[in-house]
Design a protein around this motif. Structure first.
Motif, PDB file in Angstrom:
ATOM      1  N   LEU A  87       0.824  -1.197   0.000  1.00 42.21           N
ATOM      2  CA  LEU A  87       0.000   0.000   0.000  1.00 42.21           C
ATOM      3  C   LEU A  87       0.869   1.262   0.000  1.00 42.21           C
ATOM      4  N   ARG A  88       1.941   1.256   0.785  1.00 39.43           N
ATOM      5  CA  ARG A  88       2.794   2.456   0.866  1.00 39.43           C
ATOM      6  C   ARG A  88       3.357   2.834  -0.500  1.00 39.43           C
ATOM      7  N   TRP A  89       3.651   1.829  -1.311  1.00 37.46           N
ATOM      8  CA  TRP A  89       4.298   2.095  -2.606  1.00 37.46           C
ATOM      9  C   TRP A  89       3.367   1.758  -3.760  1.00 37.46           C
ATOM     10  N   PHE A  90       2.067   1.831  -3.518  1.00 36.94           N
ATOM     11  CA  PHE A  90       1.088   1.424  -4.520  1.00 36.94           C
ATOM     12  C   PHE A  90       1.181   2.314  -5.757  1.00 36.94           C
ATOM     13  N   GLN A  91       0.901   1.738  -6.884  1.00 40.44           N
ATOM     14  CA  GLN A  91       1.005   2.470  -8.159  1.00 40.44           C
ATOM     15  C   GLN A  91       0.039   3.656  -8.224  1.00 40.44           C
ATOM     16  N   LYS A  92      -1.130   3.499  -7.625  1.00 40.44           N
ATOM     17  CA  LYS A  92      -2.167   4.539  -7.686  1.00 40.44           C
ATOM     18  C   LYS A  92      -2.223   5.280  -6.357  1.00 40.44           C
ATOM     19  N   GLY A 129      -4.084  -1.093  12.850  1.00 39.88           N
ATOM     20  CA  GLY A 129      -4.793  -0.307  11.828  1.00 39.88           C
ATOM     21  C   GLY A 129      -4.007   0.928  11.408  1.00 39.88           C
ATOM     22  N   PHE A 130      -3.082   1.371  12.285  1.00 40.20           N
ATOM     23  CA  PHE A 130      -2.268   2.526  11.912  1.00 40.20           C
ATOM     24  C   PHE A 130      -1.310   2.175  10.752  1.00 40.20           C
ATOM     25  N   GLY A 131      -1.059   0.868  10.539  1.00 37.37           N
ATOM     26  CA  GLY A 131      -0.198   0.452   9.419  1.00 37.37           C
ATOM     27  C   GLY A 131      -0.821   0.837   8.088  1.00 37.37           C
ATOM     28  N   PRO A 132      -2.029   0.349   7.782  1.00 33.89           N
ATOM     29  CA  PRO A 132      -2.668   0.780   6.532  1.00 33.89           C
ATOM     30  C   PRO A 132      -3.060   2.249   6.531  1.00 33.89           C
ATOM     31  N   LEU A 133      -3.320   2.829   7.709  1.00 38.82           N
ATOM     32  CA  LEU A 133      -3.627   4.273   7.758  1.00 38.82           C
ATOM     33  C   LEU A 133      -2.449   5.064   7.186  1.00 38.82           C
ATOM     34  N   PHE A 134      -1.247   4.674   7.596  1.00 40.63           N
ATOM     35  CA  PHE A 134      -0.026   5.324   7.106  1.00 40.63           C
ATOM     36  C   PHE A 134       0.274   4.896   5.667  1.00 40.63           C
ATOM     37  N   GLY A 135      -0.088   3.651   5.343  1.00 44.10           N
ATOM     38  CA  GLY A 135       0.146   3.150   3.988  1.00 44.10           C
ATOM     39  C   GLY A 135      -0.619   3.959   2.956  1.00 44.10           C
ATOM     40  N   CYS A 136      -1.798   4.451   3.338  1.00 48.00           N
ATOM     41  CA  CYS A 136      -2.579   5.270   2.409  1.00 48.00           C
ATOM     42  C   CYS A 136      -1.952   6.665   2.321  1.00 48.00           C
TER      43      CYS A 136
END
Ligand code: ACO
Length: 275
Positions: A101-106, A120-127
């Motif tokens: 997610l952190r380096w997602f293409q979009k 949940g803070f992991g994907p929160l930061f990943g976005c």
């Protein structure tokens, strides 16, 4: 639940006019992240990353939670029962999709509707961006059950917040609501829950107007330069722009200049050029 739950149901998504609406979909378990959910999320991200009809990914939660963090039963207790092999496997599955997610293409937007705990803070930061409901509640509850915020979570709060706020959340486990999270800059904005989806869609549409190649280079640059010296960043950004020019087969940069200088059809200070 673990034996009967269908892995495919743990994360659901729809694609509508360029926006992929992805949802944590275990509302009865407050969207706690189980190994099944983590595997499913990676598969969903795989499917969406290079789809031409997807320009922005939004990550929301079904029901009253965004995510109640890692599933204490299925992610911790049950995988620990399988020894170190089980623990490392489940860690690699969750850390894997957070990294993806952190380096997602979009570009990605967290749309936080309710509870957001610990892992949940992991994907929160990943976005890349985060919009929350005023009614949402965020907390590092790890301290309440005897662990430190692991899985990158301590790094997330130290990167996103001033030290006193990071320390406060970590040591007290106290909850903050959406407005407090926005004031602290844990998220970009907080709006009433009944406006959350509409506001998130507005932001997603704003991103859809931009050059998609440039968005990817720009978001990566923001994440990368923090750890660089000024000179390193300057050098890196020159090379990134050159790489961006190479990958952008539409030659958007030249087109943007042309529409402003020659055609006088738009003003870059006020919005995106016509793709
Ligand atoms: N792990 C496993 N199961 C969970 C989790 C979780 N993180 N969160 C909720 N559930 C389950 C509950 O056990 C319950 O299951 P049951 O119906 O089979 O009994 C169900 O989800 C509903 O939970 P309730 O507690 O009844 O829901 P309520 O809305 O009253 O409370 C709240 C929600 C505050 C989120 C509460 O469930 C809670 O405190 N969850 C744990 C939050 C947490 O500390 N997460 C871990 C963070 S640390 C980390 O991620 C590493």
């Amino acid at each position: 639940m673990s034996e009967t739950e269908n892995e495919a149901d743990t994360v659901t998504f729809t694609v509508d006019h360029g926006i992929a609406w992805v949802y944590f979909s275990r509302p009865a378990k407050r969207n706690a992240m189980s190994p099944k959910l983590n595997r499913r999320m990676m598969a969903v991200l795989d499917e969406l990353e290079f789809r031409e009809d997807v320009g922005v990914v939004v990550l929301g939660g079904e029901g009253s939670a965004w995510s109640a963090g890692m599933d204490l039963k299925e992610y911790f207790r049950e995988t620990e029962a399988n020894g170190l092999r089980g623990v490392r496997k489940s860690q690699s599955e969750s850390y894997g999709w957070f990294r993806r997610l952190r380096w997602f293409q979009k570009p990605t937007i967290a749309m936080v509707n309710g509870w957001c705990f610990g892992g949940g803070f992991g994907p929160l930061f990943g976005c890349d961006l985060a919009i929350t409901a005023d009614e949402a509640k965020f907390g590092l509850s790890e301290i309440n059950w005897g662990i430190l915020p692991g899985g990158g979570v301590t790094k997330v709060v130290v990167d996103l917040l001033p030290m006193r706020d990071a320390m406060w959340l970590t040591l007290t486990g106290e909850l903050i609501d959406g407005k407090q999270a926005a004031a602290m800059r844990l998220v970009n904005e907080s709006v009433p829950l009944d406006r959350l989806k509409a506001r998130t869609e507005d932001v997603a549409r704003m991103l859809l107007e931009k050059n998609p190649v440039t968005l990817k280079f720009a978001k990566d640059a923001v994440r990368r330069v923090g750890l660089m010296t000024y000179d390193e960043a300057e050098d890196y950004l020159v090379r990134m722009q050159e790489a961006c020019n190479f990958h952008d087969k539409t030659e958007g940069r030249k087109e943007g200049i042309r529409q402003f200088i020659d055609e006088k059809s738009y003003k870059p200070g006020l919005g995106a050029y016509d793709k």
